[in-house]
Design an enzyme around this catalytic site. Sequence first.
Site, PDB file in Angstrom:
ATOM      1  N   HIS A  64       0.832  -1.207   0.000  1.00 27.36           N
ATOM      2  CA  HIS A  64       0.000   0.000   0.000  1.00 27.36           C
ATOM      3  C   HIS A  64       0.870   1.262   0.000  1.00 27.36           C
ATOM      4  CE1 HIS A  64      -3.641   2.347   0.623  1.00 27.36           C
ATOM      5  NE2 HIS A  64      -3.010   3.006   1.584  1.00 27.36           N
ATOM      6  N   GLU A 123      -2.300  -5.458  -4.355  1.00 28.15           N
ATOM      7  CA  GLU A 123      -2.872  -5.046  -3.077  1.00 28.15           C
ATOM      8  C   GLU A 123      -4.300  -5.567  -2.924  1.00 28.15           C
ATOM      9  OE1 GLU A 123      -3.046  -0.781  -0.750  1.00 28.15           O
ATOM     10  OE2 GLU A 123      -3.700  -0.896  -2.836  1.00 28.15           O
ATOM     11  N   ASN A 144      24.646 -21.973  -9.484  1.00 27.41           N
ATOM     12  CA  ASN A 144      25.506 -23.110  -9.822  1.00 27.41           C
ATOM     13  C   ASN A 144      25.310 -24.248  -8.826  1.00 27.41           C
ATOM     14  OD1 ASN A 144      28.023 -24.185 -11.340  1.00 27.41           O
ATOM     15  ND2 ASN A 144      28.627 -24.291  -9.202  1.00 27.41           N
TER      16      ASN A 144
END
Length: 690
Positions: free
Chosen positions: A46, A68, A425
């Site tokens: 918000h 939201e 990796n």
Amino acid sequence: MEVNQYLEMFIEESKEHLQACGEHLLELEKNPEDLAIVGEIFRSAHTLKGMSATMGFEDLADLTHKMENVLDAIRNEKIKVTPEIFDVVFESVDHLEEMVYDIADGGDGKRDVQVTVEKLKLIESGEIAATTVAIAPVEVAQIVETKVDTVNLKLTYDDFEKTVLLQSSEQDYNAYEISITLREDCLLKAARVFMVFEILEKNGDVIKSSPTVERLEEEQFDHQFYVAYISKENAEDLQKMLMKVSEVDLVEVSEIHQDVFHQSVTSNVELEVQDTIVPALVEQEIATQPVQKPQATNNSSKATGHASSKTIRVNIERLDILMNLFEELAIDRGRLLSIASEVNHGELNETVERMSRTMGDLQNIVLTMRMVPVETVFNRFPKMVRQLSRDLNKKITLDVIGAETELDRTVIDEIGDPLVHLIRNSVDHGIESPEARLAKGKPEEGTVQLRAYHSGNYVFIEIEDDGAGINRDRVLAKALSKGIVTHEQSLTMTDKQINELILASGFSTAEVISDVSGRGVGLDVVKTTIESLGGNISIESTQNVGSVFSIQLPLTLSIISVMLVEIEKEIYAIPLSSIIETSIIRNSDILNAHNQKVIDFRGKVVPLVFLEEIFEVPRKELKEDGFHSVVIVRKGDKLAGLVVDSFIGQQEIVLKALGDYLTNIFAISGATILGNGKVALIVDCNALLK
């Protein structure tokens, strides 16, 4: 209102809010019933929405608003969280991060996020939640993978892609499926694909391609590929534009009508539980609140129970100037102390002593101002590992240790990308699939441990995994085939040297090129970046047990505490943070083990390192008094005794680099100017303890 002056503050605060969203989402995934966590995420989203709207970044504000709405519905228990919903919210946060970083790089923060927005709308309306609850997993898979053969579509579409194609007509767009065939004698297929996509992206949006974009870039296709596309252009004009591309043999543009997906989408709707669909109007009413300025972060901090602190953001260049000025003061302080001891005047001694204490306090403030916890870098990795483990169908836990360890800000800014490559990796090459781990008698879930700690005037960052380890035979064979080493060199290489071959440019043992690895780019970049920071990387690996990648980085602190020692007439400085204690030993205490002189130090066998031999200090006459002065130093769990002639004392000194002409001097990390004007070299204890 002129908002440019607030741009830097907006970028920094946006990054902090997105970081908080990511961390809390990971917590929520572990505890999906904890609605308090949802509230924390909602508040961050918000605030970010309000800040974005105030700054005029509408795309950023719009996507945050959609996310939201979903969070608000979850918070009010109108929607039950599922793995699918988590994936979409994580995807939204990723897009928001891309937008913020684009703004930081001088861009406008615009991104094509239409697909993600459509997914959020489906969640908000209850469709995704209802579908996943009401339909068995097998049925969902069947719906997602269904091909509509009756209309001869060449591509397979999931529900989200179908929704985007269907809703395109509502916005006056046409949906097409385009087949492009290149000439059989086409030499630069990837270049032609690029030119095709450039035309398409200028005139509309690409929804999907087959093969994928990555495979098209790598020319992993014959001569034909397909694209799902929405555009306001008509089919005939599109075909003419694409035929203009050289070496394109045939272009077929087929319009996708609404009734193509009607049957499958309708069947989805019929399977939903109507009672669980909540009208979005209420949610929009709640979420559409007046735009708040960035100061709303203070309210957030009160709501979360954290004490608000007053801070000011300072440009790093100003701190660099401040550090340089203080270094000069520190040298003058040493000179004043030396003069005061020679003059031996009461008031002068008192004044110099008081000034020295004040400068000590000032020094602590100056040094800590530049230091940042590595937590700021480490925080991004749990979310990354979560996504990678899902993409690779592996079960992986990331343990983070020592996130409070502090590094200089300039190093923090550079170390992020190398760590990303190393963790990817470990996840891709290191950790095996759950089936392979069970077959080896390992737990199904693999572990990657990321840890940081101080040792001397260095910080060590280690990435350890309990995976397959490095297959040295395979690495050596690959290195020989690529010409990285010769056959003669390979015969004399140690295990450590073979392990470090994977850091060579263009080296990769991946059989298949994927989004995660396989292009031979990554670990060579890691090595280059770390060395440019004045650090180094080492690898320890045991096959089928795991691997440890250890990065050694200088703190880049300009002022450190040292023990000054003397060898003949030369003065050396040993960092106090590496020293355990000092000792005087007899010649008779020295033992020989494997052609190495050692001593028994509190029940441990500690090797001796004679600094006069390491630094080749010329002796005028042999010193034989039956005793040796030893400084016991430590690196991790390794100990060594540095043999010197005498101890001078403790002092705080300014660390100076040796310059471009004296690079890679063994066991010397820099130099300093002492109070009497002499130069003392600073010993790199970590180099002596390998």
